[in-house]
Design a protein around this motif. Sequence first.
Motif, PDB file in Angstrom:
ATOM      1  N   ARG A 108       0.806  -1.155   0.135  1.00 56.27           N
ATOM      2  CA  ARG A 108       0.091  -0.255   0.251  1.00 56.27           C
ATOM      3  C   ARG A 108       0.559   1.348  -0.169  1.00 56.27           C
ATOM      4  NH1 ARG A 108      -3.449   0.426   4.674  1.00 56.27           N
ATOM      5  NH2 ARG A 108      -1.676  -0.677   5.646  1.00 56.27           N
ATOM      6  N   VAL A 109       0.787   2.168   0.015  1.00 56.80           N
ATOM      7  CA  VAL A 109       1.438   3.545  -0.488  1.00 56.80           C
ATOM      8  C   VAL A 109       0.454   4.128   0.411  1.00 56.80           C
ATOM      9  CG1 VAL A 109       1.216   5.487  -1.894  1.00 56.80           C
ATOM     10  CG2 VAL A 109       1.244   3.168  -2.707  1.00 56.80           C
ATOM     11  N   ARG A 110       1.515   5.001   1.777  1.00 53.67           N
ATOM     12  CA  ARG A 110       0.488   5.202   2.703  1.00 53.67           C
ATOM     13  C   ARG A 110       1.266   7.108   2.689  1.00 53.67           C
ATOM     14  NH1 ARG A 110       2.615   1.020   6.511  1.00 53.67           N
ATOM     15  NH2 ARG A 110       1.998   2.074   8.789  1.00 53.67           N
ATOM     16  N   VAL A 111       0.326   7.930   3.713  1.00 51.52           N
ATOM     17  CA  VAL A 111       0.882   9.315   4.162  1.00 51.52           C
ATOM     18  C   VAL A 111       0.774   8.259   6.430  1.00 51.52           C
ATOM     19  CG1 VAL A 111       0.839  11.675   4.879  1.00 51.52           C
ATOM     20  CG2 VAL A 111       0.551  10.406   1.994  1.00 51.52           C
ATOM     21  N   GLU A 112       1.834   8.790   6.734  1.00 48.36           N
ATOM     22  CA  GLU A 112       2.204   8.891   8.087  1.00 48.36           C
ATOM     23  C   GLU A 112       2.726   9.765   8.393  1.00 48.36           C
ATOM     24  OE1 GLU A 112       0.791   6.590   9.556  1.00 48.36           O
ATOM     25  OE2 GLU A 112       0.809   5.118   8.048  1.00 48.36           O
ATOM     26  N   SER A 113       1.611   9.958  10.154  1.00 44.63           N
ATOM     27  CA  SER A 113       2.482  11.442  11.311  1.00 44.63           C
ATOM     28  C   SER A 113       2.398  12.801   9.803  1.00 44.63           C
ATOM     29  CB  SER A 113       3.726  10.664  10.864  1.00 44.63           C
ATOM     30  OG  SER A 113       3.782   9.800  12.281  1.00 44.63           O
ATOM     31  N   PHE A 114       2.145  12.963   8.785  1.00 43.10           N
ATOM     32  CA  PHE A 114       2.120  14.041   8.020  1.00 43.10           C
ATOM     33  C   PHE A 114       1.533  15.661   9.104  1.00 43.10           C
ATOM     34  CE2 PHE A 114       1.493  17.579   5.240  1.00 43.10           C
ATOM     35  CZ  PHE A 114       2.204  17.467   5.026  1.00 43.10           C
ATOM     36  N   THR A 115       2.088  16.225   9.844  1.00 42.79           N
ATOM     37  CA  THR A 115       0.885  17.005  10.728  1.00 42.79           C
ATOM     38  C   THR A 115       0.997  18.117  10.354  1.00 42.79           C
ATOM     39  OG1 THR A 115       2.683  16.587  12.339  1.00 42.79           O
ATOM     40  CG2 THR A 115       1.387  18.261  12.965  1.00 42.79           C
ATOM     41  N   ILE A 116      -0.317  18.726  10.242  1.00 48.27           N
ATOM     42  CA  ILE A 116      -0.631  19.880   9.783  1.00 48.27           C
ATOM     43  C   ILE A 116      -1.336  20.911  10.905  1.00 48.27           C
ATOM     44  CG2 ILE A 116      -1.181  19.597   7.707  1.00 48.27           C
ATOM     45  CD1 ILE A 116      -4.211  19.467   8.341  1.00 48.27           C
ATOM     46  N   SER A 117      -1.073  22.511  11.048  1.00 47.04           N
ATOM     47  CA  SER A 117      -1.984  23.615  11.828  1.00 47.04           C
ATOM     48  C   SER A 117      -3.221  23.715  11.613  1.00 47.04           C
ATOM     49  CB  SER A 117      -0.736  25.083  11.192  1.00 47.04           C
ATOM     50  OG  SER A 117      -1.222  25.147  10.161  1.00 47.04           O
ATOM     51  N   LEU A 118      -3.725  24.294  12.634  1.00 49.41           N
ATOM     52  CA  LEU A 118      -5.546  24.771  13.010  1.00 49.41           C
ATOM     53  C   LEU A 118      -5.415  25.305  11.493  1.00 49.41           C
ATOM     54  CD1 LEU A 118      -5.477  25.555  16.183  1.00 49.41           C
ATOM     55  CD2 LEU A 118      -6.871  23.311  15.522  1.00 49.41           C
ATOM     56  N   ASP A 119      -4.475  26.185  10.382  1.00 48.12           N
ATOM     57  CA  ASP A 119      -5.012  26.764   9.501  1.00 48.12           C
ATOM     58  C   ASP A 119      -4.425  25.601   8.263  1.00 48.12           C
ATOM     59  OD1 ASP A 119      -2.048  27.269  10.522  1.00 48.12           O
ATOM     60  OD2 ASP A 119      -3.017  29.787  10.025  1.00 48.12           O
ATOM     61  N   GLY A 120      -4.100  24.833   8.702  1.00 50.39           N
ATOM     62  CA  GLY A 120      -4.228  23.921   7.557  1.00 50.39           C
ATOM     63  C   GLY A 120      -2.332  23.527   6.938  1.00 50.39           C
ATOM     64  N   TYR A 121      -1.439  24.481   7.319  1.00 51.46           N
ATOM     65  CA  TYR A 121      -0.502  24.358   6.901  1.00 51.46           C
ATOM     66  C   TYR A 121       0.707  22.792   7.837  1.00 51.46           C
ATOM     67  CZ  TYR A 121      -1.443  29.031   5.720  1.00 51.46           C
ATOM     68  OH  TYR A 121      -1.791  29.772   4.378  1.00 51.46           O
ATOM     69  N   GLY A 122       1.911  22.229   6.209  1.00 52.02           N
ATOM     70  CA  GLY A 122       1.988  21.017   6.788  1.00 52.02           C
ATOM     71  C   GLY A 122       3.928  21.540   6.981  1.00 52.02           C
ATOM     72  N   ALA A 123       3.904  23.224   6.924  1.00 51.77           N
ATOM     73  CA  ALA A 123       5.452  23.749   7.066  1.00 51.77           C
ATOM     74  C   ALA A 123       5.182  25.475   7.234  1.00 51.77           C
ATOM     75  CB  ALA A 123       6.391  22.914   6.668  1.00 51.77           C
ATOM     76  N   GLY A 124       5.999  25.840   7.957  1.00 58.67           N
ATOM     77  CA  GLY A 124       6.319  27.541   8.215  1.00 58.67           C
ATOM     78  C   GLY A 124       7.235  27.291   6.530  1.00 58.67           C
ATOM     79  N   THR A 125       7.597  28.922   6.332  1.00 61.14           N
ATOM     80  CA  THR A 125       8.328  29.737   5.110  1.00 61.14           C
ATOM     81  C   THR A 125       9.341  29.966   5.606  1.00 61.14           C
ATOM     82  OG1 THR A 125       7.272  31.335   6.220  1.00 61.14           O
ATOM     83  CG2 THR A 125       6.493  30.860   4.474  1.00 61.14           C
ATOM     84  N   ASP A 126      10.279  30.175   4.486  1.00 62.42           N
ATOM     85  CA  ASP A 126      11.681  30.054   4.692  1.00 62.42           C
ATOM     86  C   ASP A 126      12.421  29.012   5.298  1.00 62.42           C
ATOM     87  OD1 ASP A 126      11.094  32.714   3.559  1.00 62.42           O
ATOM     88  OD2 ASP A 126      10.789  33.476   5.753  1.00 62.42           O
ATOM     89  N   LEU A 179       0.021  29.015  11.636  1.00 60.14           N
ATOM     90  CA  LEU A 179       1.214  28.698  11.085  1.00 60.14           C
ATOM     91  C   LEU A 179       1.153  30.363  10.841  1.00 60.14           C
ATOM     92  CD1 LEU A 179       2.442  25.969   9.867  1.00 60.14           C
ATOM     93  CD2 LEU A 179       3.316  27.048  11.705  1.00 60.14           C
ATOM     94  N   GLY A 180       0.008  30.464   9.856  1.00 60.44           N
ATOM     95  CA  GLY A 180      -0.816  31.811   9.434  1.00 60.44           C
ATOM     96  C   GLY A 180       0.174  31.743   7.481  1.00 60.44           C
ATOM     97  N   LYS A 181       0.773  31.232   7.506  1.00 58.48           N
ATOM     98  CA  LYS A 181       1.193  30.948   6.200  1.00 58.48           C
ATOM     99  C   LYS A 181       2.065  29.365   5.767  1.00 58.48           C
ATOM    100  CE  LYS A 181       4.617  34.501   6.565  1.00 58.48           C
ATOM    101  NZ  LYS A 181       5.384  35.968   5.965  1.00 58.48           N
ATOM    102  N   GLY A 182       3.012  29.001   4.970  1.00 56.01           N
ATOM    103  CA  GLY A 182       3.360  27.977   4.759  1.00 56.01           C
ATOM    104  C   GLY A 182       3.080  27.491   3.815  1.00 56.01           C
ATOM    105  N   GLU A 183       3.309  25.524   3.449  1.00 52.66           N
ATOM    106  CA  GLU A 183       2.675  25.014   3.110  1.00 52.66           C
ATOM    107  C   GLU A 183       1.493  24.017   2.880  1.00 52.66           C
ATOM    108  OE1 GLU A 183       5.619  22.298   2.228  1.00 52.66           O
ATOM    109  OE2 GLU A 183       7.093  23.629   1.490  1.00 52.66           O
TER     110      GLU A 183
END
Length: 232
Positions: A18-36, A193-197
């Motif tokens: 199977r192809v799985r995504v595991e433990s990928f964490t997002i903020s409350l506003d939906g971002y998985g990483a910050g900027t810069d 986070l306000g912004k990001g990915e």
Amino acid sequence: MAENKKDGGDAGQGAGTRVRVESFTISLDGYGAGTDQSLDSPLGIGGESLHEWVTSTRSWRQMHEQAGGSEGVDNDFAMRGNENIGAWIIGRNMFGPVRGPWPDERWKGWWGDNPPYHVPVYVLTHYARPPLEMEGGTTFYFVTEGIHAALDRAREAAIGKDIRIGGGADTIQQYLREGLIDELHIAIAPTLLGKGEGLFGKVDWHKAGYECTRFGASEKAMHIILQRKPDA
């Protein structure tokens, strides 16, 4: 909060690769990483706050040869992320902050000489580079032919085990849009986070056939399992 499962919450277990995504964490506003992203901020500005739920678990600490750690819901989800994984696929940004053509081969990832993967890892990139063999069974392969070629190579290397798709959000979205991911574990951290990915903006999850089959929460994260319906 107790963990909950819907009917069929673990459907597909043991049914081949199977192809799985595991433990990928997002903020409350939906971002998985910050900027810069940088050497000082591997996950971008504020990104490290997303992962407090996992870095405090017994599973994570054992993987990094540290003592102690919490058990409970967070630890259960952290543990499942390493079960039955035969290969990884990650985006180039997850491998490091270097952009454009490789200036040299000195950069070998964020993780030191013994990365925590211990299986083949296929890095999506536009710039070729020889395979990088590390301690502990990890070898990084740099794939320039796109997501399908990386998946084909990972499937062959996994030898019947599952393939884990790592970050970032854009890498996950590419596989989602092609209908190639069977299951996702997404953790939602109580931070902004306000912004990001962002993860959700470019995918119609309902049209793609995903449904929530399991969820549970701790003081540090809300965990959900999304599975793609067999007939989707």
